[in-house]
Structures are given as C-alpha cells and as structure tokens.
Design a protein around this motif. Sequence first.
Motif, PDB file in Angstrom:
ATOM      1  N   GLN A 315      -8.167 153.744  12.800  1.00 59.78           N
ATOM      2  CA  GLN A 315      -8.168 155.159  12.452  1.00 59.78           C
ATOM      3  C   GLN A 315      -9.591 155.744  12.509  1.00 59.78           C
ATOM      4  O   GLN A 315      -9.836 156.663  13.283  1.00 59.78           O
ATOM      5  CB  GLN A 315      -7.557 155.306  11.062  1.00 59.78           C
ATOM      6  CG  GLN A 315      -7.128 156.694  10.719  1.00 59.78           C
ATOM      7  CD  GLN A 315      -5.719 156.993  11.212  1.00 59.78           C
ATOM      8  OE1 GLN A 315      -5.213 156.337  12.125  1.00 59.78           O
ATOM      9  NE2 GLN A 315      -5.099 157.985  10.619  1.00 59.78           N
ATOM     10  N   ALA A 318     -11.027 155.648  16.112  1.00 58.69           N
ATOM     11  CA  ALA A 318     -10.504 156.687  17.000  1.00 58.69           C
ATOM     12  C   ALA A 318     -11.200 158.013  16.709  1.00 58.69           C
ATOM     13  O   ALA A 318     -11.582 158.735  17.636  1.00 58.69           O
ATOM     14  CB  ALA A 318      -8.990 156.811  16.804  1.00 58.69           C
ATOM     15  N   SER A 319     -11.412 158.309  15.420  1.00 61.06           N
ATOM     16  CA  SER A 319     -12.104 159.550  15.066  1.00 61.06           C
ATOM     17  C   SER A 319     -13.533 159.545  15.596  1.00 61.06           C
ATOM     18  O   SER A 319     -14.035 160.570  16.056  1.00 61.06           O
ATOM     19  CB  SER A 319     -12.132 159.720  13.543  1.00 61.06           C
ATOM     20  OG  SER A 319     -10.822 159.833  13.052  1.00 61.06           O
ATOM     21  N   VAL A 321     -14.627 158.053  18.292  1.00 54.69           N
ATOM     22  CA  VAL A 321     -14.574 158.309  19.738  1.00 54.69           C
ATOM     23  C   VAL A 321     -14.366 159.798  19.985  1.00 54.69           C
ATOM     24  O   VAL A 321     -15.055 160.425  20.800  1.00 54.69           O
ATOM     25  CB  VAL A 321     -13.458 157.468  20.389  1.00 54.69           C
ATOM     26  CG1 VAL A 321     -13.255 157.885  21.850  1.00 54.69           C
ATOM     27  CG2 VAL A 321     -13.780 155.990  20.296  1.00 54.69           C
ATOM     28  N   THR A 322     -13.407 160.387  19.247  1.00 55.69           N
ATOM     29  CA  THR A 322     -13.103 161.803  19.446  1.00 55.69           C
ATOM     30  C   THR A 322     -14.307 162.672  19.081  1.00 55.69           C
ATOM     31  O   THR A 322     -14.676 163.589  19.828  1.00 55.69           O
ATOM     32  CB  THR A 322     -11.891 162.199  18.580  1.00 55.69           C
ATOM     33  OG1 THR A 322     -10.831 161.277  18.838  1.00 55.69           O
ATOM     34  CG2 THR A 322     -11.420 163.599  18.896  1.00 55.69           C
ATOM     35  N   ASN A 323     -14.950 162.353  17.951  1.00 55.37           N
ATOM     36  CA  ASN A 323     -16.114 163.124  17.534  1.00 55.37           C
ATOM     37  C   ASN A 323     -17.260 162.988  18.530  1.00 55.37           C
ATOM     38  O   ASN A 323     -17.940 163.974  18.848  1.00 55.37           O
ATOM     39  CB  ASN A 323     -16.589 162.655  16.151  1.00 55.37           C
ATOM     40  CG  ASN A 323     -15.774 163.296  15.035  1.00 55.37           C
ATOM     41  OD1 ASN A 323     -15.438 164.476  15.117  1.00 55.37           O
ATOM     42  ND2 ASN A 323     -15.445 162.505  14.025  1.00 55.37           N
TER      43      ASN A 323
ATOM     44  N   ASP B  23      -4.508 162.702   8.560  1.00 57.29           N
ATOM     45  CA  ASP B  23      -5.792 162.030   8.330  1.00 57.29           C
ATOM     46  C   ASP B  23      -6.918 163.051   8.533  1.00 57.29           C
ATOM     47  O   ASP B  23      -7.102 163.576   9.624  1.00 57.29           O
ATOM     48  CB  ASP B  23      -5.939 160.855   9.297  1.00 57.29           C
ATOM     49  CG  ASP B  23      -7.181 160.042   9.006  1.00 57.29           C
ATOM     50  OD1 ASP B  23      -7.042 158.978   8.393  1.00 57.29           O
ATOM     51  OD2 ASP B  23      -8.293 160.478   9.388  1.00 57.29           O
ATOM     52  N   SER B  25     -10.241 162.972   8.664  1.00 58.24           N
ATOM     53  CA  SER B  25     -11.341 162.792   9.621  1.00 58.24           C
ATOM     54  C   SER B  25     -10.821 162.915  11.047  1.00 58.24           C
ATOM     55  O   SER B  25     -11.482 163.478  11.920  1.00 58.24           O
ATOM     56  CB  SER B  25     -12.031 161.452   9.387  1.00 58.24           C
ATOM     57  OG  SER B  25     -11.210 160.400   9.812  1.00 58.24           O
ATOM     58  N   ALA B  26      -9.598 162.406  11.283  1.00 54.45           N
ATOM     59  CA  ALA B  26      -9.022 162.519  12.624  1.00 54.45           C
ATOM     60  C   ALA B  26      -8.762 163.990  12.953  1.00 54.45           C
ATOM     61  O   ALA B  26      -9.005 164.436  14.084  1.00 54.45           O
ATOM     62  CB  ALA B  26      -7.716 161.722  12.694  1.00 54.45           C
ATOM     63  N   ALA B  29     -11.999 165.809  13.689  1.00 50.20           N
ATOM     64  CA  ALA B  29     -12.518 165.407  14.997  1.00 50.20           C
ATOM     65  C   ALA B  29     -11.753 166.105  16.118  1.00 50.20           C
ATOM     66  O   ALA B  29     -12.351 166.612  17.072  1.00 50.20           O
ATOM     67  CB  ALA B  29     -12.422 163.886  15.144  1.00 50.20           C
ATOM     68  N   ASP B  32     -12.546 169.793  16.348  1.00 51.55           N
ATOM     69  CA  ASP B  32     -13.859 170.040  16.951  1.00 51.55           C
ATOM     70  C   ASP B  32     -13.847 169.784  18.449  1.00 51.55           C
ATOM     71  O   ASP B  32     -14.453 170.512  19.216  1.00 51.55           O
ATOM     72  CB  ASP B  32     -14.904 169.149  16.269  1.00 51.55           C
ATOM     73  CG  ASP B  32     -16.303 169.629  16.596  1.00 51.55           C
ATOM     74  OD1 ASP B  32     -16.579 170.826  16.371  1.00 51.55           O
ATOM     75  OD2 ASP B  32     -17.104 168.817  17.107  1.00 51.55           O
ATOM     76  N   LEU B  33     -13.115 168.709  18.845  1.00 49.00           N
ATOM     77  CA  LEU B  33     -13.061 168.417  20.287  1.00 49.00           C
ATOM     78  C   LEU B  33     -12.386 169.576  21.033  1.00 49.00           C
ATOM     79  O   LEU B  33     -12.844 169.996  22.086  1.00 49.00           O
ATOM     80  CB  LEU B  33     -12.307 167.096  20.518  1.00 49.00           C
ATOM     81  CG  LEU B  33     -12.166 166.676  21.979  1.00 49.00           C
ATOM     82  CD1 LEU B  33     -13.532 166.521  22.649  1.00 49.00           C
ATOM     83  CD2 LEU B  33     -11.370 165.383  22.103  1.00 49.00           C
ATOM     84  N   LYS B 115      -4.246 157.995  20.989  1.00 47.93           N
ATOM     85  CA  LYS B 115      -5.536 158.072  20.316  1.00 47.93           C
ATOM     86  C   LYS B 115      -6.310 156.798  20.653  1.00 47.93           C
ATOM     87  O   LYS B 115      -5.691 155.747  20.755  1.00 47.93           O
ATOM     88  CB  LYS B 115      -5.340 158.140  18.804  1.00 47.93           C
ATOM     89  CG  LYS B 115      -4.843 159.466  18.262  1.00 47.93           C
ATOM     90  CD  LYS B 115      -4.741 159.329  16.751  1.00 47.93           C
ATOM     91  CE  LYS B 115      -4.285 160.624  16.106  1.00 47.93           C
ATOM     92  NZ  LYS B 115      -4.165 160.481  14.638  1.00 47.93           N
ATOM     93  N   PRO B 116      -7.627 156.778  20.772  1.00 46.61           N
ATOM     94  CA  PRO B 116      -8.488 157.943  20.643  1.00 46.61           C
ATOM     95  C   PRO B 116      -8.339 158.889  21.841  1.00 46.61           C
ATOM     96  O   PRO B 116      -8.098 158.432  22.953  1.00 46.61           O
ATOM     97  CB  PRO B 116      -9.897 157.343  20.580  1.00 46.61           C
ATOM     98  CG  PRO B 116      -9.774 156.003  21.184  1.00 46.61           C
ATOM     99  CD  PRO B 116      -8.391 155.544  20.977  1.00 46.61           C
ATOM    100  N   LEU B 117      -8.537 160.182  21.568  1.00 45.01           N
ATOM    101  CA  LEU B 117      -8.302 161.180  22.605  1.00 45.01           C
ATOM    102  C   LEU B 117      -9.439 161.186  23.626  1.00 45.01           C
ATOM    103  O   LEU B 117     -10.607 161.152  23.271  1.00 45.01           O
ATOM    104  CB  LEU B 117      -8.204 162.560  21.941  1.00 45.01           C
ATOM    105  CG  LEU B 117      -7.118 162.687  20.867  1.00 45.01           C
ATOM    106  CD1 LEU B 117      -7.244 164.034  20.167  1.00 45.01           C
ATOM    107  CD2 LEU B 117      -5.739 162.524  21.477  1.00 45.01           C
TER     108      LEU B 117
END
Lengths: 528, 144
Positions: A315, A318-319, A321-323, B23, B25-26, B29, B32-33, B115-117
């Motif tokens: 979890q 993954a965040s 990577v996205t950030n 979630d 933080s997800a 993120a 923002d993406l 995910k991750p995207l």
Amino acid sequence: MIEAQGQHPFLLSTASPNRSQRRLAVGIVAALMAAMLLSAPFARLSLPGTEILIPAYAAAALLVELLTSALLFALFSIDRSRAILILATGYLLSGLLAIPWALSFPGVFTTLGLEPNLQITAVIAAARRLGFALSVLAFALMKDEKDWDRPRKASGHAIVGWIALVATLTSVLTLALALRAENLPAFMLNTREVAPLWHVVPAASVGIYLTSLAVLWTRLRSTLDLWLMVVLGTLLIEILLISYLGGATRLSVGWWAGRLFGLASASVVLLVLLSETTALHAQLVRSIRSERLARESRLTAMEALSASIAHEINQPLASMVTNASAGLRWLDNDVPRVGEARSALERVVRDGHRARNVVNGIRNLFRTDTRERVPIDLNRLIEGVLLRTEEETRLRRVSIRTHLEGALPVTVNPMQMEQVILNLIANAVDALSSVTDRPRIIKVRSRSGEGEVLVTVEDNGLGIASDLRHRIFDPFFSTKPEGMGMGLMFSRSIIEDHGGRLWVADNIPHGAVFHLTLPCNAVSDIRR
Amino acid sequence: MIFRGFIRSQMVGDLLIAIVDDDESARDATVDLVKALGFAAAGFDSAAALLRSEDLHKMDCLITDVRMPGMGGFELHRDLAASGFTIPTILMTAYPEDRIRPQALGEGIKCYIAKPLEADELLSCILSAVDHAEGPVGKGSQRR
C-alpha cells in the motif's frame, strides 16, 4: 527422532497402562488363582500315558514364546532399551529350549529311537525356567536406565547377533547334554519322580519371580511392565502347581494343569501385547494425521499472513510510486511546478515512514523479547493508547468515555499490551462507522477484582452476529473488507500468554463489549 | 508536452475527476497525479462520501479503488448506473485479476488498472474514458 528416544508415547515399553488394562490383568491373575485352587485337590492324581500330549504342548509353548520374543525384538529396534533386548532373548531361549525338552522327554519320541538319559530333560527344564526368570529380573532392574546409556548402534545387528547366540547356545547345550549325560546332576529318581536335588530349581525360581514382581511393582510404568507382572504371577501359579501341589511328579494333574494354565496365560498375554501394539499403532497413525493437518493449516495461515503483510507494505509502496510519478510530472511542466513537486516528494517521505512502521510492527510481532515483562499500571497504559487514538476518534465522531479505577498493577509486555488495547479501540471505532442514528460512544472501564484486573471496551455499534461470534478470534477472519483478520487472534493469544482471558459479549441495547482479564500484582511492584 | 497536439488539449484542464480511495495516502497521491496530468481532481474517502457530494453531477470521470470498506468500486459503479447517472469509470486495484477484467469492461467500466498507477497509462485511460463518454464532455465543470 533421535532426541525423542525413549519418550515415544506409542510403545508398549513407554505407554502407561490404563484402568481397563489393569483390571484385565488383575482378572486374569484372579481367574488363574481360582483355577489353581479348583485343581489343587486333584493335583497329585497321576495321568499315565499323557506323554503323547508333550509334543503338542511343546510346539504351542515354542510358538507363543517365539512370537512374544519377535514382538519384543521389534520393540527393541525402536526403543533401543537393553532391558527389552534381554527380555526378548529370554523368551527366545525359553522357546528354543522347549524343542530339546520335548525331544528328550522320557517315553515321547521312543518310536524315533530316542531314549536319552533320564537327567537331560530335567537339566533343560531347569535351564529354561531359571534362564527366563533371570531375563525377567534383568529387565525389571534395567528397564528404567537413562537414554544416554542406551546403545545408539543399528539395532538390526544386535538382534541378529543375539538370535544367533541363543540358537548356538541351545544347540551346544543340547549336544553337550547328549554327549556328557553321565556327568549330569541327579535331578530325577526315575522318569516320573524328582530327586531331592531338583527342589533347588523351583525354590530358586520362586525367589527370582518374587524379586522381579517386587521390582516391577515398585517401578510399574508401562503396559509392558503390567503384563510382565501377569506373566510372573502365572509362572508362580504354574510352579506352585507343578512342583508343590502336584508333588513335583511328572504327568500328574497338577503338573499338567500348571503347564496348561501357564500356556493359556502366555497366549493371552501375547494376544494382549499384540492388540495393544496395534492399538498404539493406530493411535500413532491418528496422531501423525492430525499433526499433518495442523501443519497444513499452519502453512495456510502463514500464506495468508504473508499475503496480509504484503498488502500492508504494498500500500505505501504504491503510493510512493504514484507520488513520485506526480512529482516528475510537475517538474516536466513547461514551467516546472517546484512547489507541487516538493509536496509530492514530502508524501513520498511520509509513505516511506509508513512502510517502515509496518515492517517494524511485523518485526515486533515476532520478536523474541516479547516475553520481557515489566510491572506497570494498566490504567496508565490505557490512557496512553487513548491519547494516541484521540485524533482518529475525533475525526470519526466517536466519543470515548473512560472509567478507570485507581491503579491496576500488572506485569506485562507493555508493547504487546498496547497492541491489544489499540486493537480493541480500533475495532470499536470501526464498529461505529455505520452508526448514524445515535451518538457514537465507546466506554472503556477498568477495575481490579479477586487477584485479577478486568478491562471492558464497549461500543454501541451494530454488535456481532451470534453466528460469527465464535469465529472472530480465528486467524484471518474479519468482518471488515480490508481487515487482516489478525487483530483479535493476536490479542487473544497475547492475553492468554499473560495468563488472562479475552472474550466478547453483547452490549445492551446496542453493540459489543470485549472483556479482558489479567492477573494482578501487588501495588508496590509498579515501576514508576 | 504530453498533451500538445491532442484534440482535446484545450479542454483537459476543465475536466473534473473524482477519486475514491479509503486509504488516505493512496488517495492524496492519486489526486495529485491526476492534477499533475493537467486535470482538476477531487478526492473522496468512500463511495458514500462521493454519493453524498453536491458535486457528484459535476464529475466527468470517476477513478475508484475496488476494495473498500462499505461499498466497493464495483458496487459504486453499479449504484450510479442504476440511478441512471453514468460517469465514465476507471477501476484501480492493487490486486488485478485477469478474470475480473472482462467482467468489469462488460459492465461498462472504461478501464481496469493496477496499482501502483503508471502516469501514461492513467492518462490514456482518462482520455479514452471521457472520449467515449456519452453526451458532452466537461459539462459545467469548475476550474480548481
């Protein structure tokens, strides 16, 4: 399996006799004593011409004793106890000596031209009886020897060696007796009556039997010990009938009765030993099967646990990577958006910490120092946990009411106990998430009782359906879609590891109440 | 730049995209993406929060996590479809399953992504989702 030597619960030599086995043993001895008393009045009655039955009797005795010895040798190959090896050898010797005994018996094999010396049969009988008695005594004295005294060599060679030795000994003895018959002690007056010298043999036998019985009685541990005591009891009855009640006269009623009772009893003992070996074997098979099942379910549990751990770590990864992708995009702009890129990177840092916390949490879960216990005040620990969850509960519009009574001195692993309390609070908060028609309230109470402290955490949520209540402490069972299903299982095992209990009941009118008890210590123990 | 030469490039900034993930933080993120990709974005911590939102009808596209407490991504999509209000929907999941994908696409989900995207994959998903959407794109959405 080496380290478990001598501790197998599945061997005749190690399994304890149960009540029904003891009762059966006493019953057999009692029946034989009754039979002895019944035949006593006729014991001296002579039965001439019954020599013809000697070969049949000897064959039966040979068979029963060889089978018993085979069973004991097999037992030795697993148990490696020298006592059992000697006992097996005793049975083998007794069985093999039945052959020359019958062959030399006066008037039995005369048609084959065998008319051996009068004394040979008696000498063989003496060797057979005393040899066996001594092997039982040796067993009784040696059976409790410690594991480290036991031979660790391959048992196969020892067994073959002893069988060869006994066979050779029997043959040599028989041959020597046949060749040097004139030098033999005068045990017999004639073919039927014994000489005074013979009385040494039954007297010595009775002495050895009684000694062995006494030793086994004081050291009675295993099923084998119990049945050997039956064998000794039978042999005592047999020798009483043959040598005393029967007047030590061959082919008398007492002489035959003693032998037949002895044979019947030996057969029963053999059957019992065989059936108990089979029963113990079946028990072993069952235990292996359940052990295998347990191992499989443990493996499944480990798989599920790794999946949950993977989820918890994936979890934040993954965040991150996205950030990081977002951050790169902001920098790729025609006019790089440094401010946005910076906050994306800050979130990467935050996620990195979160992943580390997950890993630390898992490491703590499996740490070896979880046994380290310190005396604390459970109420202060609860207050600390509630302080940490304050923001979360406020955000989720849950109000927490506490009623913590005085000081609750307990000796616990604080980290584990915090996990338990945190888990109970988090569960209560989750249980309230769907409540909209009434204030969301969690009540945390604590008090000390008789030698233990009681903590209750109650919520006024929807409660736990009665058909699920017995499953909520199972591993990987969760009513929450994203739940790991580990919280309550770990909580309960932690509490039970501390000598306490954790259970759930219905809260009236709404929700669930978790009860937790822990052993209490004296107030002065608390380390401030 | 990525959007240069793309037919809709002048409209991209007008698109409002809803992101639903329990979630935190997800969710942050992803929001923002999506913003970094040039869209306007709003995050919601649950399906219910989105459904309650006054801005629901302003959404041009929905990106939602599959597994969430309460209502999951699939149910959210079905719920919206059943109420006659279809938003082009993209499902994201940390546990993509090949047998779910055709089912998702069959139910009118525009994209089923893992995910991750990946930025490029997400971008093309959003663009194709809104491109295929029925009716005018970017109906009255507000710039953020």
